[in-house]
Design an enzyme around this catalytic site. Structure first.
Site, PDB file in Angstrom:
ATOM      1  N   GLU A  76       0.622  -1.007  -0.334  1.00  0.00           N
ATOM      2  CA  GLU A  76      -0.108  -0.270   0.348  1.00  0.00           C
ATOM      3  C   GLU A  76       1.143   1.329   0.061  1.00  0.00           C
ATOM      4  OE1 GLU A  76      -2.830  -0.535  -0.875  1.00  0.00           O
ATOM      5  OE2 GLU A  76      -3.271  -2.394  -0.496  1.00  0.00           O
TER       6      GLU A  76
ATOM      7  N   HIS B 167      -5.354  -6.538 -11.520  1.00  0.00           N
ATOM      8  CA  HIS B 167      -4.967  -7.219 -10.346  1.00  0.00           C
ATOM      9  C   HIS B 167      -4.673  -8.716 -10.855  1.00  0.00           C
ATOM     10  CE1 HIS B 167      -6.145  -4.224  -7.299  1.00  0.00           C
ATOM     11  NE2 HIS B 167      -5.356  -4.148  -6.762  1.00  0.00           N
TER      12      HIS B 167
END
Lengths: 360, 110
Positions: free
Chosen positions: A183, A279
């Protein structure tokens, strides 16, 4: 009762730094000359001499003040250049408002996030020479306990947010160090190439977060490139029911299509669907990096991650980059970082996943 | 309230909710009969349909749609089927998706 000094300021008032504002209408050299002039009466010469002495005293004070001010300025500038990012933690208390309620003394989950985030910051600083996400000491903000049964963690453009999972697929999302590294790396990419979050550039954006997240985890655990656990994404967030079914991670960079991945990915460029989620297609550049790092040997936080980082900070990496363009830049970076042998290993890795590097 | 405010709009019969994105990238898709939704879910869906109609009107005047900022966010696509057989497709960033509707598209273990 407070007394007052010559300036009329109470002596117990806070002392503030100030600049000397002494200015002279008659130059000191002229004062000195006339103070020694025998044609001038003794009383006037005495007055001129006293003025000259006072002028020189004030000049000395002014110079001392100027030097002190310069030293302070140097200290201020030096401090700005190495600004250490502060951390700010918040508790969403299972609601969706961000950032949530400030946490003054981190304990439990907040302590874990604080410590791991500090380690990510240290990884970027010591391994890559980067000061936080913007290389200027950007403060790092994390919010925990976001929403209810929230099975996700994200970067919202200015901070990190972690859910506690649904207890079936995932547990607390901060429990995998690589997830925190993932992140935070989105913040790094946002400050560098700002890879557009769709198509191949979006898959590269995701892959870069997986790459730096997993290599951070390897660095944290002192794992060599041969340690299979070092290539897993999200191994620490899998909930017991998912683990019981054999899902040990979200993704495996060394084996993106393996059955132990809850979110398996294509491994070859020819197998990707251009419209698929970012993803999903990140598996191709993920495997290219894992193959490259394992061929280079040793620890991935050596030349392998430095070559990838060199590409990430390269202004030639455009926000709409394709796999092919990214591959070409990493091959050039590998040559720069580790010479011809590393370049050959990088070229071979991209060949293995079916990506042809763009022509320079 | 179970119907959109616009009386000219046919009643909703079914809704398919697709979720993409998130750190895991797990795609989820689930179909529900409108009548089987809770009152709160029906009301929330009605509000989403109204907002989408308003948004389309805004877009026709040049306002671009805004995706959720950042990375690893969820995004939703609602396919709303009406009683006349028509289908309306509504794309929503995570921040615009009502919480009561999120539970209609939750991933399950394979």
């Amino acid at each position: 009762m407070s007394s007052a000094n010559a300036c009329g300021r109470p002596s117990d008032a806070p002392v503030r730094p100030y600049r000397s504002m002494c200015c002279f209408i008659v130059p000191p050299g002229v004062l000195k000359k006339y103070a020694r002039d025998g044609a001038i009466d003794p009383a006037t010469r005495k007055a001129l001499q006293d003025t000259y002495v006072e002028t020189e005293r004030l000049r000395g004070l002014r110079e001392a003040h100027r030097i002190a001010t310069l030293r302070d300025a140097d200290r201020f500038l030096a401090g700005a250049a190495v600004h250490v990012p502060a951390q700010h933690l918040f508790d969403c208390m299972h609601r969706k408002g961000l950032p949530g309620k400030a946490v003054a003394s981190p304990a439990g989950a907040f302590k874990t996030v604080f410590d791991t985030t500090a380690k990510v910051e240290e990884f970027y600083k010591t391994v890559l020479g980067r000061n936080s996400v913007d290389n200027k000491g950007f403060d790092l903000v994390s919010s925990l306990h976001y929403a209810r049964n929230y099975d996700n963690a994200f970067w919202n453009g200015s901070q990190m947010v972690y859910g506690d999972g649904d207890g079936k697929l995932f547990g607390e999302m901060y429990l995998s160090p690589d997830v925190i590294g993932h992140e935070l790396t989105h913040g790094v990419t946002q400050n560098l190439s700002a890879l557009r979050y769709e198509g191949e550039s979006g898959a590269l954006n995701e892959s870069i977060s997986d790459v730096f997240g997993t290599v951070f985890n390897q660095w944290l655990n002192n794992w060599a490139v041969t340690e299979p656990r070092g290539w897993l994404v999200g191994a620490g967030i899998m909930a017991p029911p998912a683990l019981a079914k054999g899902f040990t991670c979200l993704r495996d960079m060394a084996q993106p299509s393996a059955k132990h991945c809850l979110s398996p990915q294509p491994e070859l460029y020819s197998e990707i669907d251009p419209t698929a989620d970012v993803h999903e297609n990140s598996g191709v550049p993920n495997k290219a990096f894992a193959t490259f790092a394992r061929a280079a040997g040793g620890q991935a936080w050596g030349n392998a991650i430095k070559a990838w980082y060199d590409t990430c900070i390269n202004r030639a990496l455009r926000s709409d980059a394709t796999f092919s363009e990214f591959a070409a830049l990493t091959i050039a970076s590998a040559l720069k970082i580790g010479g011809a042998a590393l370049q050959a290993q990088c070229t071979s890795a991209w060949t293995e996943v079916g990506v042809t590097p763009a022509s320079p | 309230m179970t119907e959109p405010a616009d009386p000219a709009r046919p009643a909703v019969r079914r809704v398919r909710i697709e979720r993409r994105g998130g750190l895991a990238g797990l795609a989820v898709s689930a179909e529900h009969d409108f009548a089987a939704l809770s009152a709160a879910q029906q009301q929330a869906l009605g509000r989403v349909i109204e907002a989408a109609a308003s948004d389309r009107s805004a877009r026709s005047r040049g306002a671009p749609p805004g995706p959720a900022p950042g990375a690893d966010r969820f995004s939703y696509r609602l396919r709303v089927e009406d009683a006349a057989g028509g289908e309306q497709v509504i794309d929503l960033p995570e921040d615009a998706m009502p919480s009561v509707l999120e539970s209609l598209a939750k991933p399950a273990l394979p």
